[in-house]
Enzyme design. Structure first.
Site, PDB file in Angstrom:
ATOM      1  N   HIS A 221       0.856  -1.190   0.000  1.00 49.34           N
ATOM      2  CA  HIS A 221       0.000   0.000   0.000  1.00 49.34           C
ATOM      3  C   HIS A 221       0.887   1.233   0.000  1.00 49.34           C
ATOM      4  O   HIS A 221       2.045   1.192   0.465  1.00 49.34           O
ATOM      5  CB  HIS A 221      -0.879   0.026   1.250  1.00 49.34           C
ATOM      6  CG  HIS A 221      -1.939  -1.021   1.269  1.00 49.34           C
ATOM      7  ND1 HIS A 221      -3.029  -0.944   2.105  1.00 49.34           N
ATOM      8  CD2 HIS A 221      -2.095  -2.171   0.560  1.00 49.34           C
ATOM      9  CE1 HIS A 221      -3.806  -1.988   1.923  1.00 49.34           C
ATOM     10  NE2 HIS A 221      -3.258  -2.754   0.995  1.00 49.34           N
TER      11      HIS A 221
ATOM     12  N   GLU B 272       0.992   3.825   1.834  1.00 51.34           N
ATOM     13  CA  GLU B 272       1.495   4.202   3.150  1.00 51.34           C
ATOM     14  C   GLU B 272       2.666   3.331   3.571  1.00 51.34           C
ATOM     15  O   GLU B 272       3.656   3.814   4.128  1.00 51.34           O
ATOM     16  CB  GLU B 272       0.390   4.081   4.209  1.00 51.34           C
ATOM     17  CG  GLU B 272      -0.837   4.900   3.922  1.00 51.34           C
ATOM     18  CD  GLU B 272      -1.929   4.093   3.215  1.00 51.34           C
ATOM     19  OE1 GLU B 272      -1.634   3.442   2.190  1.00 51.34           O
ATOM     20  OE2 GLU B 272      -3.072   4.129   3.670  1.00 51.34           O
TER      21      GLU B 272
END
Length: 154
Positions: free
Chosen positions: A52, A54
């Site tokens: 992801h 992040e």
């Protein structure tokens, strides 16, 4: 720079993700007024469920500061984090998260659940939500509309 300006950099990252068939989510890690981590969703291209935006930006930032603890770092992300990403932020002792669009299906920063402020965990992340939310949401809506029009699902 202010939160809007940093978020625009995260939006630039997000806009690159569909080039490799990934959902347009982007993240920027900032420390002492400079970008030390960048990420965009890479699940499809890396064939990695943990890739992801992040997580990519947090890993990049940890390499930059040469430590797993991200004291003094602010993460800017175009979408509210999922449970995995929120937990990683807590574990990294991230002091602050700024995100754009809420995720009413899987958000773990206050929408569905709130891992970032859970009272039983050993750290809480200060959250600013809704920064450039319309722009962040528009990228996602456009991406999924194209998939539906092509008869595909993600």
């Amino acid at each position: 720079m202010d939160d809007d300006a940093w978020m625009r950099l995260a939006l630039e990252e997000a806009a690159l993700a569909p080039l490799h068939d990934d959902v347009p989510v982007g993240a920027i890690a900032v420390f002492e007024g400079r970008v030390i981590g960048r990420g965009r969703n890479r699940r499809e291209i890396d064939r990695d469920p943990t890739a992801h935006a992040e997580m990519v930006a947090l890993r990049d930032a940890s390499r930059a500061v040469r430590h797993w603890r991200l004291d003094g770092v602010t993460l800017y992300c175009t979408l509210e984090p999922c449970a995995m990403c929120a937990a990683a932020m807590v574990l990294a002792r991230l002091p602050r998260l700024v995100y754009g669009a809420d995720d009413p299906k899987a958000g773990a920063g206050g929408s569905v659940m709130d891992i970032l402020a859970h009272p039983r965990l050993n750290h809480r992340v200060n959250v600013t939500r809704g920064v450039l939310a319309a722009e962040s949401a528009a990228l996602l809506v456009g991406f999924f509309a194209k998939l539906r029009a092509a008869g595909q699902r993600h």
